[in-house]
Design a protein around this motif. Structure first.
Motif, PDB file in Angstrom:
ATOM      1  N   THR A  86       0.833  -1.197   0.000  1.00 23.77           N
ATOM      2  CA  THR A  86       0.000   0.000   0.000  1.00 23.77           C
ATOM      3  C   THR A  86       0.866   1.244   0.000  1.00 23.77           C
ATOM      4  OG1 THR A  86      -1.625   1.254   1.257  1.00 23.77           O
ATOM      5  CG2 THR A  86      -0.154  -0.117   2.542  1.00 23.77           C
ATOM      6  N   LYS A  88      -0.441   3.846   1.440  1.00 26.46           N
ATOM      7  CA  LYS A  88      -1.188   4.684   2.385  1.00 26.46           C
ATOM      8  C   LYS A  88      -0.854   4.478   3.853  1.00 26.46           C
ATOM      9  CE  LYS A  88      -4.633   4.235  -1.107  1.00 26.46           C
ATOM     10  NZ  LYS A  88      -5.844   3.535  -1.512  1.00 26.46           N
ATOM     11  N   PHE A 103      -6.293   1.024   3.359  1.00 30.88           N
ATOM     12  CA  PHE A 103      -5.061   1.116   4.133  1.00 30.88           C
ATOM     13  C   PHE A 103      -4.453  -0.253   4.311  1.00 30.88           C
ATOM     14  CE2 PHE A 103      -8.759   0.834   6.788  1.00 30.88           C
ATOM     15  CZ  PHE A 103      -8.504  -0.316   7.512  1.00 30.88           C
TER      16      PHE A 103
HETATM   17  P1  ADP Z   1      -4.951   0.084  -0.239  1.00 29.05           P
HETATM   18  O1  ADP Z   1      -6.005   0.889  -0.891  1.00 29.05           O
HETATM   19  O2  ADP Z   1      -5.386  -0.451   1.060  1.00 29.05           O
HETATM   20  O3  ADP Z   1      -3.630   0.764  -0.193  1.00 29.05           O
HETATM   21  P2  ADP Z   1      -5.278  -1.574  -2.452  1.00 29.05           P
HETATM   22  O4  ADP Z   1      -4.960  -3.001  -2.703  1.00 29.05           O
HETATM   23  O5  ADP Z   1      -6.685  -1.149  -2.566  1.00 29.05           O
HETATM   24  O6  ADP Z   1      -4.734  -1.224  -1.063  1.00 29.05           O
HETATM   25  O7  ADP Z   1      -4.378  -0.691  -3.396  1.00 29.05           O
HETATM   26  C1  ADP Z   1      -2.964  -0.821  -3.359  1.00 29.05           C
HETATM   27  C2  ADP Z   1      -2.285   0.443  -3.856  1.00 29.05           C
HETATM   28  O8  ADP Z   1      -2.528   0.601  -5.233  1.00 29.05           O
HETATM   29  C3  ADP Z   1      -2.799   1.704  -3.227  1.00 29.05           C
HETATM   30  O9  ADP Z   1      -2.112   1.979  -2.031  1.00 29.05           O
HETATM   31  C4  ADP Z   1      -2.504   2.745  -4.301  1.00 29.05           C
HETATM   32  O10 ADP Z   1      -1.188   3.241  -4.181  1.00 29.05           O
HETATM   33  C5  ADP Z   1      -2.576   1.960  -5.570  1.00 29.05           C
HETATM   34  N1  ADP Z   1      -3.842   2.174  -6.296  1.00 29.05           N
HETATM   35  C6  ADP Z   1      -4.879   1.325  -6.375  1.00 29.05           C
HETATM   36  N2  ADP Z   1      -5.876   1.816  -7.149  1.00 29.05           N
HETATM   37  C7  ADP Z   1      -5.430   3.013  -7.602  1.00 29.05           C
HETATM   38  C8  ADP Z   1      -6.003   4.025  -8.433  1.00 29.05           C
HETATM   39  N3  ADP Z   1      -7.216   3.888  -8.974  1.00 29.05           N
HETATM   40  N4  ADP Z   1      -5.273   5.128  -8.695  1.00 29.05           N
HETATM   41  C9  ADP Z   1      -4.028   5.271  -8.133  1.00 29.05           C
HETATM   42  N5  ADP Z   1      -3.461   4.372  -7.334  1.00 29.05           N
HETATM   43  C10 ADP Z   1      -4.125   3.243  -7.056  1.00 29.05           C
END
Ligand code: ADP
Ligand code: MG
Length: 682
Positions: A86, A88, A103
């Motif tokens: 992540t 975040k 997160f």
């Molecule tokens: P999280 O949202 O908990 O961090 P996810 O698996 O949903 O985990 O997403 C992993 C990472 O992928 C996010 O932290 C982000 O950096 C990136 N990401 C996912 N979807 C997008 C998007 N639509 N635009 C930009 N970055 C994205």
């Protein structure tokens, strides 16, 4: 499975990590709408202002989300679908102050374990877009460059292709699609500045909200004009509890069989049963039984007070100081609803004698609805017909009102009074009940009446209103006092006081809309005044007040002067020769006692302040309410008990707007739990 008959234990084997991950992923991604919710949150985290969704077969075959957000760096694409990656969250402590949606870094990884996932993305600095294919959390082939706009486009195909049992569970494509629409609609309302669009593959858009729209506008787009026209803003906040709430909620004029509750806590679409029940309970006081409101609520709580570290599929959210926050929000709703014009109008409509659309039903008390299991000590009577005090004393209660009531012999207290009153013809006191209701209601424009109504509403004690609304009748103690039960408390009610106040309010709210109780034979005002003056209660004495006959004449003349106004506003008809022809019907099935009529007529002249408009209406209404609430001691037991329960109490429960001052008329006398404790000790 080993079906042989030997009792040796079966060997334990380590599961293939791919299977483990798939099971775990399947727990997070239960259906297309779940996956989409996670992806919408990602797009919003990436500061998108436009989000487009394309769906095939309810999202099971194909689900694509395209945004214009920040995009993903090429290097990150390599690991993005691994679990717990992540951008975040770095340390556990960050969980406490997290402001973004995702997160856990689990969503994309999970999706890649249950579907074929493609990500195409471009950041500001990229010359061209990058495209990557994933399976089981890993890149399936090398990342390819391609043409594309800034932002991210994520395509999920053949969801659950590798979980045949799960796939079989999906019976209805339209059910999945409507869940998708539901999620998008709710996020579109909450994020009105972002444009959303959902399209079924090859069809026109099923939902489209413009970018830079407003929440009200999006509610209109999604739920229709009927809702939005009845919507009002409700806000509250508390520094100590560290929360802010703003809601768009339907007024009491709107109601629906379904409770639409959109709850966002710290911008996440969540559920909270406690909050939902509390809101529904507030509306239950105002809406007809079985009806519910529309409420969109944006609740922002200090992040460290919210338990965000919950399971991704667990939408029910917990937060610190939940009870206190819920109570604050409840009060905010209550005061907005009670003070609103709509409520006032509704009260007016409902107060029309004979109108049959009660807010509440006797058979369902809120406290019962809430509690799944009710202990005997908390048991609340749910049907007042079941057991009343009378049962224990063996009296029978009449079940219906008399169609026409003979209103009494002139005075039951006649024994101690001058016998003069009996000269008045008894026949003329037999009244046919006129119950026809004038359908076309007039709305009064008189500021004085509107001010008096407002005064009543401003003084409304919410707590007392709740007690009444949720109460059931237990029984009469005597002509003045009755017992009611509300929640697990027993209250002693001064029905005399409460009904007087009720009648007063009815006079304000039904102003200009009274049905008339016609006298079979008109009554001479002068004769009535003489009867009154000869009653000790009047305090008349010849030396101070002059001859009775002259005084009676004055009373008659004074009222003749007011005849046109009394007729128009209150349905009191007085002929030019001083004959009283009708009185207002204030409560259905309720007639005033004619024995007190002479005194009422006299007091109308002596006690009402006819010269000032507002004072005039308020004193007239007081006097009239007092007269109508007076009981007669010669009507039989069953009759006044019936009146008390089915006329007074029923109306008080539904319509009385109780002021704080009435708390001496609704006194808690016992609490069921405490009574049980007493019995347990015995
Ligand atoms: P999280 O949202 O908990 O961090 P996810 O698996 O949903 O985990 O997403 C992993 C990472 O992928 C996010 O932290 C982000 O950096 C990136 N990401 C996912 N979807 C997008 C998007 N639509 N635009 C930009 N970055 C994205
Ligand atoms: Mg996420």
């Amino acid at each position: 499975m080993d079906m042989s008959n030997n009792f040796e234990p079966t060997e334990i084997k380590r599961l293939d990590p791919v299977v483990v991950n798939r099971i775990a992923a399947g727990e997070i991604i239960k259906r297309p709408a779940n996956a989409l919710k996670e992806m919408i949150e990602n797009s919003l985290d990436a500061k998108s202002t436009n989000i487009q969704i394309t769906v095939k077969n309810g999202g099971l075959k194909y689900l694509q989300i395209r945004d214009n957000g920040t995009g993903i760096r090429k290097d990150d694409l390599k690991i993005i679908c691994e679990r717990f990656t992540t951008s975040k969250l770095q340390k556990f402590e960050d969980l406490q102050s997290i402001a973004t949606y995702g997160f856990r870094g689990e969503a994309l990884s999970s999706i890649s374990h249950v579907a074929r996932l493609t990500i195409q993305t471009k950041t500001v600095n990229d010359k061209c877009a990058n495209k990557a294919l994933y399976e089981d959390g890993r890149l399936k082939e090398d990342i390819k460059s391609c043409a594309g706009n800034q932002g991210t486009q994520i395509t999920v195909e053949d969801m659950f292709f590798n979980m045949p049992q799960r796939k079989q569970l999906f019976k209805s494509v339209s059910e999945e699609f409507s869940r998708i629409m539901d999620v998008v609609s709710k996020y579109a309302i909450h994020n009105a500045s972002v444009g959303f669009c959902v399209t079924k593959h090859g069809e026109n858009a099923s939902l489209r909200t413009p970018a830079k729209s407003t929440q009200r506008e999006n509610i209109r787009i999604v739920y229709g004009g009927e809702v939005v026209n009845e919507i009002k803003s409700i806000d509250c906040s508390d520094e100590l509890l560290q929360f802010e709430m703003s809601a768009l909620a339907s007024s009491v004029k709107y109601s629906s069989k379904k409770f639409t509750f959109l709850l966002f806590i710290n911008h996440r679409l969540v559920e909270s049963t406690a909050l939902k029940n509390a809101i529904d309970q507030v509306y239950a006081t105002f809406l007809p039984k079985g009806n519910h409101p529309f409420v969109y609520m944006d609740l922002r709580i200090e992040p460290q007070n919210v338990d965000v570290n919950m399971h991704p599929t667990k939408h029910e959210v917990n937060f610190l100081y939940e009870n206190e926050i819920v109570e604050k929000i409840k009060s905010a709703f209550e005061s907005t609803l009670i003070g609103s014009n709509e409520t006032r109008e509704l009260y007016t409509q409902q107060l029309l004698p004979g109108a049959s659309n009660p807010y509440l039903d006797d058979n369902e008390s809120m406290s019962q609805k809430k509690e799944a299991k009710v202990y005997a000590k908390d048991m609340v009577r749910s049907d007042s017909k079941e057991q009343k005090l009378e049962k224990f004393f063996g009296t029978i209660i009449k079940s219906s009102a008399n169609e026409s009531i003979e209103i009494g012999t002139p005075n039951e207290e006649s024994a101690e009074d001058d016998s003069k009153q009996n000269t008045s013809s008894q026949k003329s006191f037999v009244l046919p009940l006129q119950t026809k209701i004038d359908v076309a209601r007039k709305k009064t424009k008189l500021t004085s009446i509107l001010t008096l109504r407002k005064k009543v509403e401003n003084k409304c004690d919410k707590n007392l209103r709740h007690i009444l609304a949720e109460s059931n009748f237990v029984g009469c103690i005597d002509r003045q006092l009755s017992l009611i039960q509300s929640g697990s408390n027993l209250y002693l009610c001064d029905m005399q006081k409460l009904s007087e106040e009720l009648l007063y309010q009815m006079l304000l709210y039904n102003f200009e809309n009274f049905c008339e109780i016609q006298f079979e034979t008109a009554l001479s005002l002068k004769e009535l005044a003489i009867l009154a003056l000869s009653n000790k209660e009047s305090g008349w004495c010849e030396e101070d007040d002059g001859p009775m006959d002259e005084l009676a004449e004055n009373v008659q003349d004074a009222l003749i002067q007011k005849a046109s106004m009394l007729r128009e506003y209150y349905g009191i008809e007085i002929s030019s020769d001083g004959k009283l022809k009708s009185l207002p019907l204030i409560l259905e099935n309720h007639l005033p006692m004619l024995c007190h009529l002479p005194m009422y007529i006299l007091r109308l002249v002596t006690e009402v302040e006819w010269t000032k408009e507002l004072k005039c209406f308020s004193t007239f209404s007081r006097e009239t309410a007092m007269y109508y609430a007076r009981s007669s001691f010669n009507n039989d037991d069953t009759e006044w008990k019936w009146l008390c329960e089915h006329v007074y109490y029923d109306h008080i429960k539904r319509y009385l707007i109780p002021s704080e001052q009435l708390d001496t008329s609704i006194i808690p006398v016992a609490n069921l739990q405490n009574l049980y404790k007493v019995f347990e000790r015995c």
